[in-house]
Design an enzyme around this catalytic site. Structure first.
Site, PDB file in Angstrom:
ATOM      1  N   GLY A  11      15.197   2.542  -2.604  1.00  0.00           N
ATOM      2  CA  GLY A  11      14.132   1.659  -3.058  1.00  0.00           C
ATOM      3  C   GLY A  11      13.371   2.266  -4.214  1.00  0.00           C
ATOM      4  O   GLY A  11      12.153   2.431  -4.158  1.00  0.00           O
ATOM      5  N   GLY A  16       9.291   5.775  -6.284  1.00  0.00           N
ATOM      6  CA  GLY A  16      10.555   6.490  -6.145  1.00  0.00           C
ATOM      7  C   GLY A  16      11.066   7.042  -7.453  1.00  0.00           C
ATOM      8  O   GLY A  16      11.593   8.165  -7.512  1.00  0.00           O
ATOM      9  N   LYS A  80       9.496  -1.343   0.136  1.00  0.00           N
ATOM     10  CA  LYS A  80       8.269  -2.004   0.567  1.00  0.00           C
ATOM     11  C   LYS A  80       8.190  -2.013   2.095  1.00  0.00           C
ATOM     12  O   LYS A  80       9.212  -2.088   2.784  1.00  0.00           O
ATOM     13  CB  LYS A  80       8.226  -3.441   0.037  1.00  0.00           C
ATOM     14  CG  LYS A  80       8.085  -3.550  -1.476  1.00  0.00           C
ATOM     15  CD  LYS A  80       6.708  -3.151  -1.935  1.00  0.00           C
ATOM     16  CE  LYS A  80       6.523  -3.412  -3.425  1.00  0.00           C
ATOM     17  NZ  LYS A  80       5.192  -2.959  -3.870  1.00  0.00           N
ATOM     18  N   ASN A 106       3.481   2.638   1.611  1.00  0.00           N
ATOM     19  CA  ASN A 106       2.142   2.221   2.001  1.00  0.00           C
ATOM     20  C   ASN A 106       2.127   1.857   3.476  1.00  0.00           C
ATOM     21  O   ASN A 106       3.147   1.499   4.054  1.00  0.00           O
ATOM     22  CB  ASN A 106       1.694   1.014   1.173  1.00  0.00           C
ATOM     23  CG  ASN A 106       1.188   1.394  -0.200  1.00  0.00           C
ATOM     24  OD1 ASN A 106       0.620   2.465  -0.380  1.00  0.00           O
ATOM     25  ND2 ASN A 106       1.401   0.531  -1.177  1.00  0.00           N
ATOM     26  N   LYS A 183      -5.570   6.938   3.434  1.00  0.00           N
ATOM     27  CA  LYS A 183      -5.005   6.213   2.294  1.00  0.00           C
ATOM     28  C   LYS A 183      -5.049   4.711   2.539  1.00  0.00           C
ATOM     29  O   LYS A 183      -5.328   3.923   1.625  1.00  0.00           O
ATOM     30  CB  LYS A 183      -3.569   6.659   2.028  1.00  0.00           C
ATOM     31  CG  LYS A 183      -3.034   6.025   0.749  1.00  0.00           C
ATOM     32  CD  LYS A 183      -1.562   6.234   0.561  1.00  0.00           C
ATOM     33  CE  LYS A 183      -1.105   5.439  -0.657  1.00  0.00           C
ATOM     34  NZ  LYS A 183       0.342   5.407  -0.792  1.00  0.00           N
ATOM     35  N   ASN A 191      -6.876  -2.582  -3.201  1.00  0.00           N
ATOM     36  CA  ASN A 191      -5.675  -3.329  -3.577  1.00  0.00           C
ATOM     37  C   ASN A 191      -5.886  -4.828  -3.679  1.00  0.00           C
ATOM     38  O   ASN A 191      -5.496  -5.449  -4.673  1.00  0.00           O
ATOM     39  CB  ASN A 191      -4.543  -3.038  -2.583  1.00  0.00           C
ATOM     40  CG  ASN A 191      -3.841  -1.738  -2.869  1.00  0.00           C
ATOM     41  OD1 ASN A 191      -4.466  -0.769  -3.297  1.00  0.00           O
ATOM     42  ND2 ASN A 191      -2.548  -1.695  -2.625  1.00  0.00           N
ATOM     43  N   SER A 253      -0.678  -1.894  -6.544  1.00  0.00           N
ATOM     44  CA  SER A 253       0.695  -2.370  -6.325  1.00  0.00           C
ATOM     45  C   SER A 253       0.679  -3.819  -5.867  1.00  0.00           C
ATOM     46  O   SER A 253       1.582  -4.600  -6.200  1.00  0.00           O
ATOM     47  CB  SER A 253       1.399  -1.491  -5.295  1.00  0.00           C
ATOM     48  OG  SER A 253       0.696  -1.475  -4.069  1.00  0.00           O
ATOM     49  N   GLU A 265       2.499  -6.350   0.159  1.00  0.00           N
ATOM     50  CA  GLU A 265       2.434  -5.613   1.413  1.00  0.00           C
ATOM     51  C   GLU A 265       1.101  -5.843   2.139  1.00  0.00           C
ATOM     52  O   GLU A 265       0.721  -5.052   2.993  1.00  0.00           O
ATOM     53  CB  GLU A 265       2.619  -4.115   1.152  1.00  0.00           C
ATOM     54  CG  GLU A 265       3.970  -3.745   0.588  1.00  0.00           C
ATOM     55  CD  GLU A 265       4.096  -2.254   0.319  1.00  0.00           C
ATOM     56  OE1 GLU A 265       4.901  -1.592   0.974  1.00  0.00           O
ATOM     57  OE2 GLU A 265       3.371  -1.763  -0.571  1.00  0.00           O
TER      58      GLU A 265
END
Length: 302
Positions: A11, A16, A80, A106, A183, A191, A253, A265
């Site tokens: 991914g 990545g 994801k 995440n 986090k 987000n 993101s 997400e």
């Protein structure tokens, strides 16, 4: 394992490509498993890494086939959160018995979910602190930070050493759960707001009322984390306030996904807090509003 690793990145989007690219640049044998458009560009031109300290094209192998995991010592698992089990199933037939699968995702429960489809001892959670985006096919742009915190395992120390040597500050911590929740709380604060406004963090926190909304989100997250028995490191309100100084131009993101018409997400960020809050009888209205608005924006236009 030797000092030089064979690494597969499952991914290979922005996160990545950034960490895989740094490992390749440091001499490790890296294969990026990515979408065909990225694979084609990387095979043709190399991976363009535009960071705060260099802008280079890094030669790295690329494939769209999960079978490219074969023979890897380390798999950076960067899909994801919505695709965790599916991607785990895809790589399982090709995963060596001693490979370490490091979850760079995440959310707080991906390693736990991945252990339902892969050998549990081969999976380690990691917390990622980096601001990146794919600026085009085969082109990763780095906006700030770049640290990892890794869950202990038989191979975590050796992998952490290799990452550190490649320019990735890496810590092995026994309280990765606390770090993952820390986090998550930062993501819940930033987000969805960034996604709804389609603006970077610096613009958002300068807007009237937004810091107070973010503080409400954090308060709800802290209440849920306490009910979950999570040990959080430090003052989360202060951590949220400090973050914008390190990446003021970053869009989340979630914002990037919405802008590209992709699923987000959000169910694994604010949505998770809403679900866990409901399970504990804790109201989470600020998180619920942000989650619901992002879900609304995900709907296709008629």
């Amino acid at each position: 394992m030797t000092n030089t690793f064979k690494v597969a990145v499952m991914g290979a989007g922005a996160v990545g490509c950034y960490f895989g690219g740094l490992l390749a640049r440091a001499g490790h044998d890296v294969t990026l498993i990515a979408r065909p458009g990225h694979v084609e560009a990387i095979r043709r031109d190399g991976l363009r890494m535009e960071t705060r300290t260099f802008d280079e094209r890094v030669r790295v192998a690329a494939s769209a086939d999960p079978a490219a995991v074969q023979g890897a010592d380390v798999v950076l698992f960067c899909v994801k959160s919505t695709g965790t089990e599916t991607a785990g199933d895809e790589l399982r037939p090709f995963l060596g018995p001693d490979a370490l699968v490091l979850c760079l995702q995440n959310g707080v429960d991906n390693a736990e979910r991945l252990r339902t489809v892969l050998p549990p001892r081969q999976v380690a959670a990691a917390v990622v602190y980096v601001a990146t985006e794919m600026a085009g096919p085969g082109h990763v742009k780095h906006h700030g930070r770049g640290e990892l915190v890794i869950e202990p395992s038989d191979r975590s120390a050796a992998v952490a050493q290799a990452l550190a040597a490649a320019g990735v500050p890496t810590e092995v911590s026994a309280n990765v759960r606390g770090a993952l929740w820390a986090k998550l709380i930062i993501n819940c604060a930033y987000n969805a707001v960034s996604a709804i406004a389609q603006r970077p963090y610096g613009d958002n926190v300068a807007s009237p009322g937004i810091p107070e909304v973010m503080a409400d989100v954090v308060d709800e997250c802290l209440a849920v984390a306490r009910a979950e028995g999570v040990q959080l490191p430090g003052d989360m309100h202060e951590a949220v306030r400090r973050l914008v100084a390190t990446m003021p131009t970053q869009s989340s993101s979630t914002a990037q996904d919405l802008a590209r018409g992709k699923p987000t997400e959000i169910d694994h960020l604010n949505g998770l807090v809403v679900r866990r809050g409901a399970a504990h009888g804790i109201p989470t209205p600020a998180n619920r509003v942000l989650w619901a608005l992002v879900k609304l924006l995900e709907l296709p236009h008629a």
